[in-house]
Structures are given as structure tokens and as C-alpha cells.
Design a protein around this motif. Structure first.
Motif, mmCIF file in Angstrom:
data_model
loop_
_atom_site.group_PDB
_atom_site.id
_atom_site.type_symbol
_atom_site.label_atom_id
_atom_site.label_comp_id
_atom_site.label_asym_id
_atom_site.label_seq_id
_atom_site.Cartn_x
_atom_site.Cartn_y
_atom_site.Cartn_z
ATOM 1 N N LEU A 27 39.806 42.544 33.110
ATOM 2 C CA LEU A 27 39.631 41.126 32.803
ATOM 3 C C LEU A 27 39.132 40.909 31.380
ATOM 4 O O LEU A 27 39.494 39.917 30.744
ATOM 5 C CB LEU A 27 38.714 40.468 33.835
ATOM 6 C CG LEU A 27 39.360 40.327 35.216
ATOM 7 C CD1 LEU A 27 38.383 39.759 36.223
ATOM 8 C CD2 LEU A 27 40.619 39.476 35.158
ATOM 9 N N LYS A 30 41.962 40.761 29.184
ATOM 10 C CA LYS A 30 42.648 39.471 29.285
ATOM 11 C C LYS A 30 41.779 38.329 28.762
ATOM 12 O O LYS A 30 42.051 37.165 29.019
ATOM 13 C CB LYS A 30 43.055 39.213 30.729
ATOM 14 C CG LYS A 30 44.084 40.205 31.245
ATOM 15 C CD LYS A 30 44.503 39.853 32.648
ATOM 16 C CE LYS A 30 45.477 40.848 33.199
ATOM 17 N NZ LYS A 30 46.737 40.936 32.505
ATOM 18 N N THR A 32 38.809 37.435 29.674
ATOM 19 C CA THR A 32 38.048 36.751 30.711
ATOM 20 C C THR A 32 36.682 37.407 30.793
ATOM 21 O O THR A 32 36.579 38.595 31.082
ATOM 22 C CB THR A 32 38.770 36.852 32.072
ATOM 23 O OG1 THR A 32 40.074 36.273 31.936
ATOM 24 C CG2 THR A 32 38.009 36.125 33.155
ATOM 25 N N TYR A 50 32.786 35.439 38.130
ATOM 26 C CA TYR A 50 33.671 34.872 37.117
ATOM 27 C C TYR A 50 33.779 33.352 37.281
ATOM 28 O O TYR A 50 34.758 32.748 36.883
ATOM 29 C CB TYR A 50 35.053 35.525 37.191
ATOM 30 C CG TYR A 50 35.047 36.947 36.673
ATOM 31 C CD1 TYR A 50 35.199 37.205 35.320
ATOM 32 C CD2 TYR A 50 34.873 38.021 37.524
ATOM 33 C CE1 TYR A 50 35.183 38.502 34.821
ATOM 34 C CE2 TYR A 50 34.859 39.330 37.047
ATOM 35 C CZ TYR A 50 35.011 39.549 35.696
ATOM 36 O OH TYR A 50 34.985 40.838 35.214
#
Length: 85
Positions: A27, A30, A32, A50
Motif C-alpha cells: 500500500l 500505491k 496509501t 487505513y
């Protein structure tokens, strides 16, 4: 509040750490960012928050004891497994 819980069972401390580290790495790649993480000291229940998705990575006996699926029994459950069907 969150939109989704992802509940995972790991077989050992090493397995749980590897799952959590991989989720964090994938993540992050990406873009995130994890809002909050905890449980890396004992590796019985690792939580990765998250915001819209909260990932719970449990040892089997810890998952059974806390029974998040029972607490959220009215939620829609989708089961995914890595075992061949």
C-alpha cells in the motif's frame, strides 16, 4: 467508523509479521499511508488502520477468542481463501 474490516489469520508470529509487512509495503507503493498500526510487539493481533479499511491480522486462537465476526454478525461477509477449490 470504517467501511470495511479485513480479517486475516496467521499461523505464527513470523507469518503474521510477514503478512502485515507485505500489506504495509504494497500500500505504501500505491501511495496509501497507514493512519495507525499496533500489535507488532506481541504479534497476536496486528491492526492496520487505513481509515476506510481496517486490517486485523490474528493468531487463530486470538481470532476465535475475540470473535469479530460474531460482533458484526449483521455485516455482509465475503470469504477469500488461498486454498485451491
Amino acid at each position: 467508523m470504517t467501511d470495511y474490516f479485513v480479517i486475516i489469520t496467521g499461523d505464527s508470529d513470523t507469518h503474521i509479521k510477514a503478512i502485515a509487512d507485505n500489506i504495509l509495503r504494497q500500500l505504501k507503493n500505491k501511495k496509501t499511508k497507514v493512519y495507525h498500526k499496533e500489535g507488532f510487539q506481541s504479534l497476536r493481533w496486528v491492526l492496520l488502520d487505513y481509515v476506510d479499511v481496517i486490517v486485523h491480522i490474528f493468531r487463530g486462537e486470538t481470532r476465535e477468542y475475540y470473535g469479530l465476526e460474531r460482533l458484526w454478525a449483521d455485516a455482509k461477509i465475503e470469504l477469500y481463501t488461498d486454498q485451491k477449490q
